[in-house]
Design an enzyme around this catalytic site. Sequence first.
Site, PDB file in Angstrom:
ATOM      1  N   ARG A 258       0.844  -1.195   0.000  1.00 26.73           N
ATOM      2  CA  ARG A 258       0.000   0.000   0.000  1.00 26.73           C
ATOM      3  C   ARG A 258       0.878   1.243   0.000  1.00 26.73           C
ATOM      4  NH1 ARG A 258      -4.650  -1.760   4.446  1.00 26.73           N
ATOM      5  NH2 ARG A 258      -5.461  -3.507   3.235  1.00 26.73           N
ATOM      6  N   ARG A 273       2.479   1.394  10.193  1.00 29.78           N
ATOM      7  CA  ARG A 273       1.926   1.789   8.890  1.00 29.78           C
ATOM      8  C   ARG A 273       3.030   1.713   7.840  1.00 29.78           C
ATOM      9  NH1 ARG A 273      -2.835   4.611   7.899  1.00 29.78           N
ATOM     10  NH2 ARG A 273      -2.982   5.157  10.092  1.00 29.78           N
ATOM     11  N   GLU A 347      -6.252  -0.290  15.429  1.00 28.30           N
ATOM     12  CA  GLU A 347      -6.875  -1.291  14.562  1.00 28.30           C
ATOM     13  C   GLU A 347      -5.864  -2.316  14.048  1.00 28.30           C
ATOM     14  OE1 GLU A 347      -7.538  -3.026  10.840  1.00 28.30           O
ATOM     15  OE2 GLU A 347      -7.078  -0.905  10.552  1.00 28.30           O
ATOM     16  N   SER A 350     -10.124  -6.229  10.569  1.00 32.50           N
ATOM     17  CA  SER A 350     -11.334  -5.624  10.033  1.00 32.50           C
ATOM     18  C   SER A 350     -12.208  -6.712   9.425  1.00 32.50           C
ATOM     19  CB  SER A 350     -10.972  -4.580   8.970  1.00 32.50           C
ATOM     20  OG  SER A 350     -12.110  -3.874   8.559  1.00 32.50           O
ATOM     21  N   ARG A 388       2.248  -5.471  11.715  1.00 37.65           N
ATOM     22  CA  ARG A 388       1.425  -4.665  12.626  1.00 37.65           C
ATOM     23  C   ARG A 388       1.109  -5.403  13.921  1.00 37.65           C
ATOM     24  NH1 ARG A 388      -3.369  -0.460  11.749  1.00 37.65           N
ATOM     25  NH2 ARG A 388      -1.700   0.422  10.488  1.00 37.65           N
TER      26      ARG A 388
END
Length: 419
Positions: A258, A273, A347, A350, A388
């Site tokens: 990403r 991130r 987070e 999800s 993460r």
Amino acid sequence: MLSLQFIRENPALVAKAIADKNVALDLDALLRLDTEVRAAKSEVDELRRQRNAISDGFKTADPADRPALGAKAKAIGAEISAIETGLAEKGDALNALMLRLPGIPWNGAPIGPDESFNTVVRQEGAVPAFDFEPRDHVALIEMNDWADLGRITQVSGSRQYCLKGRLALLEQALMFWAQQKLAGEGFTLMTVPALARPSAFFATGHFPGHEEEAYEIPKDELYLAGTGEIALTSLHSGEIIEADKLPILYAGYSPCFRREAGSAGRDVRGLLRLHQFYKLEQYVICEDDDAVSAEWHARLLANAETLLKDLEIPYQVVETSTGDMGLGKYRMNDIESWVPSLGKYRETHSCSTLHDWQARRANLRWRDGERKVRFVHTLNNTALASPRILVPLLENHQQADGRVRLPKALQGLMGGEFL
């Protein structure tokens, strides 16, 4: 994607979804285009009928009348061609608007434009109370020589990572452990590529609208995917799945990429991130029954929670607001894990239900017991994403001397109590 028939029959409901999901889209313009396209198609059909009638009667017509009939047929053909040119343009414009239409959200979703309207459903696990000054994950990594976070920027730039030693082994062990857990739950393990054609991104709803978040490889007309969901959704695109083959349960493992566009200044320290990571994705294709997909949503969420409980990481479950859940989501729950150095939950998982919104884009269908072909429902949920997950894992289990105690679930794989 919604069906045009549904939009025509439920304009108020669609307008509410557009407003609730904070989407910039002119529904009136879409409905006008739909009316114009249908009118143009009807006009073309009538003109073709007239031309066919002339053709059918040409051989039996009086020879003196044939030149006029031929000229009339030719004129009708030119008129059809002109209408079809405009029809193609309007059809493309209509399709572009259709691709930006949001799915209808769950009635229980908090209504609001962004993540500030998300609500906490429940919290699980006790937040650790340290009798020493806790370190953040970067300090723990540097103290134990578990990564080369500084050196790797010389090779790949910012937002990259390079684990080493025991932490590199732990990352692989975590993914293997999670794969074994999902296999035990009946999921078929899949390894899928990060490379995908643009059509696969359109099928999931990542395009249009999020092109700036994906790395493009223009020479090969490919993009790097940020989730295994992109490959898994298009795997059965165009197929009609028989009822006895449902549900399809996949646990897709893949490298993910990403650009993190728009996140400048956020989470620049450490492993939260990054541009490249690995993810194990739960993915479900099931019949288009609201109750059935609701059961799968609960099961996917429970699987993710079980993993976090086994990792002994405190977490909270969040009901995501209409404006934060994404264009095609019917319902979305985030799971946020406790990060001691930040003093808050972040987070890590999800869980999303999309009903048939994604299936319509991907042309994913099934044949029911009455032999009727229908669009399926699709769901997806993060099982584990690394690095993460290493952030709460390291920080919650740290010891005063800088060592990190491993949760019991991992001690056998790692050959000891400590990392």
